[in-house]
Scaffold this motif. Sequence first.
Motif, PDB file in Angstrom:
ATOM      1  N   ASP A 186       0.794  -1.107  -0.069  1.00  0.00           N
ATOM      2  CA  ASP A 186       0.003   0.022  -0.051  1.00  0.00           C
ATOM      3  C   ASP A 186       0.982   1.241  -0.057  1.00  0.00           C
ATOM      4  N   SER A 187       1.765   1.287   1.089  1.00  0.00           N
ATOM      5  CA  SER A 187       2.668   2.312   1.059  1.00  0.00           C
ATOM      6  C   SER A 187       3.955   2.077   1.714  1.00  0.00           C
ATOM      7  N   THR A 188       5.053   2.268   1.227  1.00  0.00           N
ATOM      8  CA  THR A 188       6.410   2.102   1.895  1.00  0.00           C
ATOM      9  C   THR A 188       6.522   2.641   3.438  1.00  0.00           C
ATOM     10  N   ASN A 189       5.946   4.003   3.266  1.00  0.00           N
ATOM     11  CA  ASN A 189       6.083   4.668   4.655  1.00  0.00           C
ATOM     12  C   ASN A 189       5.156   4.044   5.594  1.00  0.00           C
ATOM     13  N   LYS A 190       3.972   3.335   5.294  1.00  0.00           N
ATOM     14  CA  LYS A 190       3.154   2.723   6.217  1.00  0.00           C
ATOM     15  C   LYS A 190       3.892   1.655   6.737  1.00  0.00           C
TER      16      LYS A 190
ATOM     17  N   SER B  64       5.848  -1.365  -6.814  1.00  0.00           N
ATOM     18  CA  SER B  64       4.648  -0.610  -7.013  1.00  0.00           C
ATOM     19  C   SER B  64       3.876  -0.357  -5.461  1.00  0.00           C
ATOM     20  N   GLN B  65       3.127   0.938  -5.448  1.00  0.00           N
ATOM     21  CA  GLN B  65       2.403   1.190  -4.444  1.00  0.00           C
ATOM     22  C   GLN B  65       0.730   1.159  -4.700  1.00  0.00           C
ATOM     23  N   THR B  66       0.156   0.701  -3.914  1.00  0.00           N
ATOM     24  CA  THR B  66      -1.324   0.918  -4.214  1.00  0.00           C
ATOM     25  C   THR B  66      -1.898   2.003  -3.462  1.00  0.00           C
TER      26      THR B  66
ATOM     27  N   GLY C  86       0.207   4.934  -2.569  1.00  0.00           N
ATOM     28  CA  GLY C  86       1.300   5.848  -2.060  1.00  0.00           C
ATOM     29  C   GLY C  86       0.862   7.356  -1.667  1.00  0.00           C
ATOM     30  N   LYS C  87       1.455   7.890  -0.591  1.00  0.00           N
ATOM     31  CA  LYS C  87       1.213   8.968  -0.087  1.00  0.00           C
ATOM     32  C   LYS C  87       2.086  10.247  -0.456  1.00  0.00           C
ATOM     33  N   GLY C  88       1.552  11.413  -0.790  1.00  0.00           N
ATOM     34  CA  GLY C  88       2.172  12.704  -0.786  1.00  0.00           C
ATOM     35  C   GLY C  88       1.938  13.209   0.765  1.00  0.00           C
ATOM     36  N   ARG C  89       1.973  14.502   0.468  1.00  0.00           N
ATOM     37  CA  ARG C  89       1.868  15.334   1.960  1.00  0.00           C
ATOM     38  C   ARG C  89       0.520  15.647   1.957  1.00  0.00           C
ATOM     39  N   LEU C  90      -0.389  15.974   3.241  1.00  0.00           N
ATOM     40  CA  LEU C  90      -1.547  16.407   3.264  1.00  0.00           C
ATOM     41  C   LEU C  90      -2.511  15.726   2.770  1.00  0.00           C
ATOM     42  N   GLY C  91      -2.391  14.334   2.748  1.00  0.00           N
ATOM     43  CA  GLY C  91      -3.405  13.435   2.202  1.00  0.00           C
ATOM     44  C   GLY C  91      -3.261  13.195   0.583  1.00  0.00           C
ATOM     45  N   ARG C  92      -2.546  13.799  -0.073  1.00  0.00           N
ATOM     46  CA  ARG C  92      -2.444  13.690  -1.267  1.00  0.00           C
ATOM     47  C   ARG C  92      -1.889  12.281  -1.920  1.00  0.00           C
ATOM     48  N   LYS C  93      -1.955  12.027  -3.174  1.00  0.00           N
ATOM     49  CA  LYS C  93      -1.650  10.845  -3.705  1.00  0.00           C
ATOM     50  C   LYS C  93      -0.195  10.819  -4.260  1.00  0.00           C
ATOM     51  N   TRP C  94       0.680   9.777  -4.259  1.00  0.00           N
ATOM     52  CA  TRP C  94       1.740   9.656  -5.072  1.00  0.00           C
ATOM     53  C   TRP C  94       1.662   8.570  -6.004  1.00  0.00           C
ATOM     54  N   GLU C  95       1.634   8.728  -7.353  1.00  0.00           N
ATOM     55  CA  GLU C  95       1.376   7.808  -8.297  1.00  0.00           C
ATOM     56  C   GLU C  95       2.741   6.987  -8.586  1.00  0.00           C
ATOM     57  N   SER C  96       2.380   5.490  -8.100  1.00  0.00           N
ATOM     58  CA  SER C  96       3.503   4.718  -8.027  1.00  0.00           C
ATOM     59  C   SER C  96       3.132   3.435  -8.920  1.00  0.00           C
TER      60      SER C  96
ATOM     61  N   LYS D 225      10.209  20.247 -13.890  1.00  0.00           N
ATOM     62  CA  LYS D 225       9.203  19.317 -13.599  1.00  0.00           C
ATOM     63  C   LYS D 225       9.589  18.405 -12.601  1.00  0.00           C
ATOM     64  N   LYS D 226       8.454  17.977 -11.600  1.00  0.00           N
ATOM     65  CA  LYS D 226       8.885  17.357 -10.449  1.00  0.00           C
ATOM     66  C   LYS D 226       9.333  15.863 -10.882  1.00  0.00           C
ATOM     67  N   THR D 227      10.330  15.244 -10.469  1.00  0.00           N
ATOM     68  CA  THR D 227      10.902  14.176 -10.680  1.00  0.00           C
ATOM     69  C   THR D 227      10.848  13.234  -9.248  1.00  0.00           C
TER      70      THR D 227
ATOM     71  N   VAL E  22      11.046   8.201  -6.467  1.00  0.00           N
ATOM     72  CA  VAL E  22      11.690   8.907  -7.471  1.00  0.00           C
ATOM     73  C   VAL E  22      11.297   8.541  -9.120  1.00  0.00           C
ATOM     74  N   ASN E  23      10.790   9.214  -9.825  1.00  0.00           N
ATOM     75  CA  ASN E  23      10.512   8.801 -11.279  1.00  0.00           C
ATOM     76  C   ASN E  23      11.747   8.502 -12.149  1.00  0.00           C
ATOM     77  N   ILE E  24      12.106   7.106 -12.095  1.00  0.00           N
ATOM     78  CA  ILE E  24      13.253   6.740 -12.623  1.00  0.00           C
ATOM     79  C   ILE E  24      13.195   6.525 -14.242  1.00  0.00           C
TER      80      ILE E  24
HETATM   81  C1  BT5 Z   1       5.396  14.540  -2.150  1.00  0.00           C
HETATM   82  O1  BT5 Z   1       4.029  15.089  -1.728  1.00  0.00           O
HETATM   83  O2  BT5 Z   1       5.965  15.011  -3.103  1.00  0.00           O
HETATM   84  C2  BT5 Z   1       5.766  13.269  -1.373  1.00  0.00           C
HETATM   85  C3  BT5 Z   1       5.898  11.859  -2.245  1.00  0.00           C
HETATM   86  C4  BT5 Z   1       6.614  10.908  -1.460  1.00  0.00           C
HETATM   87  C5  BT5 Z   1       6.374   9.508  -2.024  1.00  0.00           C
HETATM   88  C6  BT5 Z   1       7.179   8.563  -1.503  1.00  0.00           C
HETATM   89  S1  BT5 Z   1       7.091   7.063  -2.231  1.00  0.00           S
HETATM   90  C7  BT5 Z   1       7.921   6.162  -1.023  1.00  0.00           C
HETATM   91  C8  BT5 Z   1       7.055   6.768   0.218  1.00  0.00           C
HETATM   92  N1  BT5 Z   1       5.773   5.970   0.392  1.00  0.00           N
HETATM   93  C9  BT5 Z   1       4.814   6.896   0.465  1.00  0.00           C
HETATM   94  O3  BT5 Z   1       3.723   6.319   0.489  1.00  0.00           O
HETATM   95  N2  BT5 Z   1       5.289   8.016   0.125  1.00  0.00           N
HETATM   96  C10 BT5 Z   1       6.552   8.393  -0.021  1.00  0.00           C
HETATM   97  P1  BT5 Z   1       3.511  16.391  -2.083  1.00  0.00           P
HETATM   98  O4  BT5 Z   1       4.510  17.390  -2.280  1.00  0.00           O
HETATM   99  O5  BT5 Z   1       2.107  16.465  -1.544  1.00  0.00           O
HETATM  100  O6  BT5 Z   1       3.349  16.004  -3.982  1.00  0.00           O
HETATM  101  C11 BT5 Z   1       2.073  15.531  -4.159  1.00  0.00           C
HETATM  102  C12 BT5 Z   1       1.738  15.864  -5.410  1.00  0.00           C
HETATM  103  O7  BT5 Z   1       2.739  15.483  -6.537  1.00  0.00           O
HETATM  104  C13 BT5 Z   1       0.511  15.215  -6.071  1.00  0.00           C
HETATM  105  O8  BT5 Z   1      -0.707  15.781  -5.559  1.00  0.00           O
HETATM  106  C14 BT5 Z   1       0.553  15.212  -7.797  1.00  0.00           C
HETATM  107  O9  BT5 Z   1       0.386  16.578  -8.104  1.00  0.00           O
HETATM  108  C15 BT5 Z   1       1.921  15.056  -7.772  1.00  0.00           C
HETATM  109  N3  BT5 Z   1       2.540  13.526  -8.135  1.00  0.00           N
HETATM  110  C16 BT5 Z   1       1.798  12.644  -7.689  1.00  0.00           C
HETATM  111  N4  BT5 Z   1       2.634  11.532  -8.156  1.00  0.00           N
HETATM  112  C17 BT5 Z   1       3.729  12.005  -8.612  1.00  0.00           C
HETATM  113  C18 BT5 Z   1       4.719  11.411  -9.282  1.00  0.00           C
HETATM  114  N5  BT5 Z   1       4.912   9.920  -9.306  1.00  0.00           N
HETATM  115  N6  BT5 Z   1       5.500  12.263 -10.054  1.00  0.00           N
HETATM  116  C19 BT5 Z   1       5.557  13.343  -9.902  1.00  0.00           C
HETATM  117  N7  BT5 Z   1       4.450  13.968  -9.486  1.00  0.00           N
HETATM  118  C20 BT5 Z   1       3.598  13.366  -8.706  1.00  0.00           C
END
Ligand code: BT5
Length: 330
Positions: free
Chosen positions: A96-100, A120-122, A124-134, A191-193, A216-218
């Motif tokens: 689900d998430s490596t952080n979790k 892969s993550q099903t 993946g978390k960003g900050r503030l409840g946002r999603k990280w495409e994984s 662009k965010k990498t 990291v988008n590799i």
């Molecule tokens: C981040 O949040 O940039 C933190 C991302 C951390 C991801 C890692 S992966 C391993 C570990 N396990 C987890 O569950 N999380 C961490 P934030 O600054 O809130 O940016 C999130 C925003 O970035 C989203 O709302 C999208 O707009 C954009 N985004 C989502 N997936 C992306 C991707 N793969 N590449 C670039 N931008 C992306």
Amino acid sequence: MRVKVAAEVEIIRLLKAGKGSYISGQALSSALGVSRTAVWKHIGKAREMGYSIEASPSKGYRLKASSAPPFNGVEVSSALSTDFIGRNIRFYPSVDSTNKKAFELGRAGEPEGTVVIADSQTGGKGRLGRKWESPAGVNLYTSILLRPGIPPARAHNLTFVSAVAVAETVGRLSPVRPVVKWPNDILLDGKKTAGILLEMDSEPDRVHFIIAGIGVNINIKDADLPAPLRSTATSLYEKRGELTDRAGFAAALYSDFEKWYKVYMEQGFSPVMEAWKGYFASTGRPVTVRSLDAVTEGVCTGVDADGALLVRTFSGAVERVVSGDVEQRG
Ligand code: BT5
């Protein structure tokens, strides 16, 4: 220190050392101290891990020369040159998430430097409840468990430690220099990498542990990103024009991380901040910073010694912003 590894891992190591020549079943069985039937079973497990192994009844086993190595904990481990980061690896094809996961391991008392890696993550978390495409097969999603014993107020410093490490690893491979967008984005050509998500478990005066989550988008192609991200995100592949070995990248990232983490623990925050500023390009630029409760607009005048963003607003006063998302204008 020699740790006991699973027999299939030892077999992979021996086959790799064989550099494409056959090793007999008998030789493997005596090297491992197991029966030839057991060798056959472990070969099966190694194949399940993604290794292409050829078997010849008369010659034995060898790794197929043309096959690219799979992405797994064994590959990361064999590329590793750190003291403690990555010495305890939990690899998941999907999580689900490596952080979790790392958080659970932190609670269970796993040692500092333990890393969780997923293909892969099903969730993946960003900050503030946002999603990280994984998506699978292309990128790195990893979380590092740290036990720095610092007060919670300083935990945020480790976002900068992480950003410097990621920028350094990416910068060594990318033809364009990475730029950090305050506080936690790594950009290539704007662009965010890569993104960083720090989470912690603490009591009021002391951090129990911190999880540094790094995505990291590799090798993902821009065209394979979800449509809404295509204008804001990119990958190392798009800049290099060639694929990067993800296991080697992870091992290099852990080395850079360990180096900067040691600098932080031994010399404090200021050398980390100095290095971070070398990747920071917003000074002098008009910015809008959105945090949960405020919007600050003005011209960025830099960052202070604690890593807070400094913004000269239209009133002429310089405001200190400690959290939020920066939008760079102009
Ligand atoms: C981040 O949040 O940039 C933190 C991302 C951390 C991801 C890692 S992966 C391993 C570990 N396990 C987890 O569950 N999380 C961490 P934030 O600054 O809130 O940016 C999130 C925003 O970035 C989203 O709302 C999208 O707009 C954009 N985004 C989502 N997936 C992306 C991707 N793969 N590449 C670039 N931008 C992306």
